[in-house]
Design a protein around this motif. Structure first.
Motif, PDB file in Angstrom:
ATOM      1  N   LYS A   1       0.821  -1.208   0.000  1.00  0.00           N
ATOM      2  CA  LYS A   1       0.000   0.000   0.000  1.00  0.00           C
ATOM      3  C   LYS A   1       0.858   1.262   0.000  1.00  0.00           C
ATOM      4  CE  LYS A   1      -4.155  -1.886   2.182  1.00  0.00           C
ATOM      5  NZ  LYS A   1      -5.135  -1.714   3.289  1.00  0.00           N
ATOM      6  N   SER A   2       2.057   1.175   0.552  1.00  0.00           N
ATOM      7  CA  SER A   2       2.948   2.333   0.577  1.00  0.00           C
ATOM      8  C   SER A   2       4.379   1.861   0.728  1.00  0.00           C
ATOM      9  CB  SER A   2       2.585   3.287   1.726  1.00  0.00           C
ATOM     10  OG  SER A   2       2.786   2.669   2.983  1.00  0.00           O
ATOM     11  N   ALA A   3       5.312   2.759   0.469  1.00  0.00           N
ATOM     12  CA  ALA A   3       6.740   2.465   0.606  1.00  0.00           C
ATOM     13  C   ALA A   3       7.474   3.781   0.827  1.00  0.00           C
ATOM     14  CB  ALA A   3       7.273   1.756  -0.631  1.00  0.00           C
ATOM     15  N   THR A   4       8.696   3.679   1.320  1.00  0.00           N
ATOM     16  CA  THR A   4       9.539   4.857   1.525  1.00  0.00           C
ATOM     17  C   THR A   4      10.694   4.808   0.548  1.00  0.00           C
ATOM     18  OG1 THR A   4       8.981   4.920   3.881  1.00  0.00           O
ATOM     19  CG2 THR A   4      10.925   6.149   3.181  1.00  0.00           C
ATOM     20  N   VAL A   5      10.865   5.884  -0.222  1.00  0.00           N
ATOM     21  CA  VAL A   5      11.924   5.946  -1.215  1.00  0.00           C
ATOM     22  C   VAL A   5      12.746   7.210  -0.991  1.00  0.00           C
ATOM     23  CG1 VAL A   5      10.478   4.712  -2.867  1.00  0.00           C
ATOM     24  CG2 VAL A   5      10.530   7.189  -2.910  1.00  0.00           C
ATOM     25  N   PRO A   6      14.004   7.233  -1.459  1.00  0.00           N
ATOM     26  CA  PRO A   6      14.836   8.429  -1.306  1.00  0.00           C
ATOM     27  C   PRO A   6      14.195   9.641  -1.989  1.00  0.00           C
ATOM     28  CG  PRO A   6      16.163   6.553  -2.001  1.00  0.00           C
ATOM     29  CD  PRO A   6      14.734   6.129  -2.128  1.00  0.00           C
ATOM     30  N   VAL A   7      14.483  10.808  -1.460  1.00  0.00           N
ATOM     31  CA  VAL A   7      14.044  12.104  -2.009  1.00  0.00           C
ATOM     32  C   VAL A   7      12.541  12.291  -1.866  1.00  0.00           C
ATOM     33  CG1 VAL A   7      14.046  13.707  -3.972  1.00  0.00           C
ATOM     34  CG2 VAL A   7      15.982  12.149  -3.636  1.00  0.00           C
ATOM     35  N   ALA A   8      11.747  11.395  -2.431  1.00  0.00           N
ATOM     36  CA  ALA A   8      10.290  11.559  -2.407  1.00  0.00           C
ATOM     37  C   ALA A   8       9.675  11.225  -1.061  1.00  0.00           C
ATOM     38  CB  ALA A   8       9.656  10.698  -3.493  1.00  0.00           C
ATOM     39  N   GLY A   9      10.320  10.367  -0.275  1.00  0.00           N
ATOM     40  CA  GLY A   9       9.754   9.966   1.009  1.00  0.00           C
ATOM     41  C   GLY A   9       8.716   8.872   0.834  1.00  0.00           C
ATOM     42  N   THR A  10       7.584   9.007   1.496  1.00  0.00           N
ATOM     43  CA  THR A  10       6.532   7.990   1.433  1.00  0.00           C
ATOM     44  C   THR A  10       5.739   8.124   0.145  1.00  0.00           C
ATOM     45  OG1 THR A  10       6.306   7.941   3.836  1.00  0.00           O
ATOM     46  CG2 THR A  10       4.479   7.062   2.558  1.00  0.00           C
ATOM     47  N   VAL A  11       5.596   7.017  -0.563  1.00  0.00           N
ATOM     48  CA  VAL A  11       4.759   6.973  -1.761  1.00  0.00           C
ATOM     49  C   VAL A  11       3.650   5.963  -1.521  1.00  0.00           C
ATOM     50  CG1 VAL A  11       6.609   7.658  -3.320  1.00  0.00           C
ATOM     51  CG2 VAL A  11       6.256   5.229  -2.844  1.00  0.00           C
ATOM     52  N   ARG A  12       2.506   6.199  -2.133  1.00  0.00           N
ATOM     53  CA  ARG A  12       1.343   5.352  -1.896  1.00  0.00           C
ATOM     54  C   ARG A  12       0.874   4.705  -3.191  1.00  0.00           C
ATOM     55  NH1 ARG A  12       0.453   6.227   3.206  1.00  0.00           N
ATOM     56  NH2 ARG A  12       0.958   8.269   4.120  1.00  0.00           N
ATOM     57  N   ASN A  13       0.321   3.525  -3.045  1.00  0.00           N
ATOM     58  CA  ASN A  13      -0.159   2.776  -4.197  1.00  0.00           C
ATOM     59  C   ASN A  13      -1.402   3.444  -4.771  1.00  0.00           C
ATOM     60  OD1 ASN A  13      -1.079   0.651  -6.002  1.00  0.00           O
ATOM     61  ND2 ASN A  13       0.184  -0.757  -4.812  1.00  0.00           N
ATOM     62  N   SER A  14      -1.445   3.558  -6.093  1.00  0.00           N
ATOM     63  CA  SER A  14      -2.576   4.193  -6.763  1.00  0.00           C
ATOM     64  C   SER A  14      -3.786   3.268  -6.879  1.00  0.00           C
ATOM     65  CB  SER A  14      -2.160   4.665  -8.169  1.00  0.00           C
ATOM     66  OG  SER A  14      -1.688   3.565  -8.942  1.00  0.00           O
ATOM     67  N   ASN A  15      -3.660   2.029  -6.399  1.00  0.00           N
ATOM     68  CA  ASN A  15      -4.747   1.051  -6.489  1.00  0.00           C
ATOM     69  C   ASN A  15      -5.515   1.000  -5.167  1.00  0.00           C
ATOM     70  OD1 ASN A  15      -6.449  -1.094  -6.878  1.00  0.00           O
ATOM     71  ND2 ASN A  15      -4.852  -2.571  -7.404  1.00  0.00           N
ATOM     72  N   PRO A  16      -6.710   1.583  -5.091  1.00  0.00           N
ATOM     73  CA  PRO A  16      -7.457   1.603  -3.826  1.00  0.00           C
ATOM     74  C   PRO A  16      -8.090   0.262  -3.468  1.00  0.00           C
ATOM     75  CG  PRO A  16      -8.790   2.583  -5.557  1.00  0.00           C
ATOM     76  CD  PRO A  16      -7.454   2.280  -6.173  1.00  0.00           C
ATOM     77  N   LEU A  17      -8.045  -0.722  -4.370  1.00  0.00           N
ATOM     78  CA  LEU A  17      -8.656  -2.015  -4.098  1.00  0.00           C
ATOM     79  C   LEU A  17      -7.814  -2.888  -3.179  1.00  0.00           C
ATOM     80  CD1 LEU A  17      -9.990  -2.970  -7.650  1.00  0.00           C
ATOM     81  CD2 LEU A  17     -11.340  -2.233  -5.679  1.00  0.00           C
ATOM     82  N   LEU A  18      -6.534  -2.591  -3.064  1.00  0.00           N
ATOM     83  CA  LEU A  18      -5.643  -3.444  -2.260  1.00  0.00           C
ATOM     84  C   LEU A  18      -6.177  -3.604  -0.841  1.00  0.00           C
ATOM     85  CD1 LEU A  18      -2.068  -2.271  -3.284  1.00  0.00           C
ATOM     86  CD2 LEU A  18      -3.256  -4.364  -3.965  1.00  0.00           C
ATOM     87  N   GLY A  19      -6.193  -4.851  -0.382  1.00  0.00           N
ATOM     88  CA  GLY A  19      -6.632  -5.117   0.978  1.00  0.00           C
ATOM     89  C   GLY A  19      -8.131  -5.261   1.129  1.00  0.00           C
TER      90      GLY A  19
END
Length: 291
Positions: free
Chosen positions: A207-225
């Motif tokens: 659903k989300s991850a942490t990447v350099p520079v951008a910080g936290t990014v979120r999945n564009s798919n709201p169906l997950l889970g």
């Protein structure tokens, strides 16, 4: 050129074993059902327990927007395999790629902030590309993998041919180019193969991850889970309309689980419309009801 993953599997297991790993399907015409779960517009394909259903002009290639990034990720992992838990090699972002990112952002593309000299692992780069659907990270991965975007695109097309995706042509790794086209049935085959890779399946299920520079990014798919959905990729452009490749896990009566795979292309509504996700949910519910 490194050998695509499908060719490596042929060499390792033999053709008969490989074909057995790609599920055979029995077509179920939508009109045979009292109420079809497929939308009346665009293209649709659904697979569950050896049965498939299609709707729309599924032999006619059309733009597929960011669903393209599934093949980009599949190709990267074919050339640079990872095991679950591995981060893989480090990629260094070039100054020219920062310039390209800024231009793409001004052009209204879906991008993620990057910095010259930024060091990002292969696994994190896949997260940065697949979760927020970053076009610039797709291009960075392509350059890193093949030494240039054109060479990478050639690899994508070679892999598509090996997978039997006869109505597919990739012109870029991000799906922005309208010459990148495919069909719902071709992408359904890729969906099954991509989700068989535990690393790729793991990334698209985040659903989300942490990447350099951008910080936290979120999945564009709201169906997950929800409703068993575990992947796979959203997409939208003006030319392609709304697109969705999806996968859902359906528990069986023996305590295990079976997978439902589906693809929707050319659906109405912009990127914020929930119509395509409602269509995917209806398709999965139909699969649960035994088609």
């Amino acid at each position: 050129m490194r050998t695509p993953i499908l060719r490596r599997r042929v060499a390792r297991w033999g053709t008969a074993v490989l074909l057995a790993a790609v599920p055979a399907t029995t077509a179920v015409p939508a009109e045979a059902l009292p109420i079809s779960p497929l939308p009346s517009t665009g293209q649709a394909a659904l697979w569950f327990a050896g049965h498939s259903m299609t709707g729309g002009p599924v032999s006619t290639p059309q733009p597929i927007a960011s669903v393209t990034k599934v093949m980009t990720a599949y190709q990267v992992l074919a050339d640079h395999p990872l095991k679950p838990g591995d981060q893989g090699p480090t990629i260094t972002v070039l100054a020219s790629e920062v310039t390209a990112y800024r231009a793409a952002r001004l052009g209204g593309e879906s991008v993620i902030p990057v910095a010259a000299g930024e060091r990002i692992s292969e696994h994190t780069a896949l997260e940065a590309m697949l979760l927020p659907s970053a076009n610039d990270m797709a291009r960075i991965l392509a350059r890193w993998d093949a030494g240039g975007i054109s060479g990478f695109v050639s690899r994508m097309n070679a892999t598509a041919a090996l997978l039997g995706m006869r109505n597919t042509h990739y012109a870029d790794p991000a799906g922005v180019n309208t010459a990148t086209v495919s069909t719902a049935t071709d992408q359904l085959r890729l969906d099954q193969m991509a989700m068989a890779d535990p690393v790729l399946a793991g990334v698209v299920g985040e659903k989300s991850a942490t990447v350099p520079v951008a910080g936290t990014v979120r999945n564009s798919n709201p169906l997950l889970g929800t409703d068993g959905f575990v992947g796979t990729k959203t997409g939208w452009t003006t030319a392609a309309g709304s697109c969705l490749m999806f996968a859902a896990r359906e528990p069986d009566r023996h305590g295990g689980a079976r997978m439902v795979y589906g693809v929707l292309l050319g659906q109405p509504g912009g990127p914020s419309s929930g119509a395509i996700f409602a269509s995917a949910t209806r398709m999965v519910n139909a699969a649960r009801a035994g088609l």
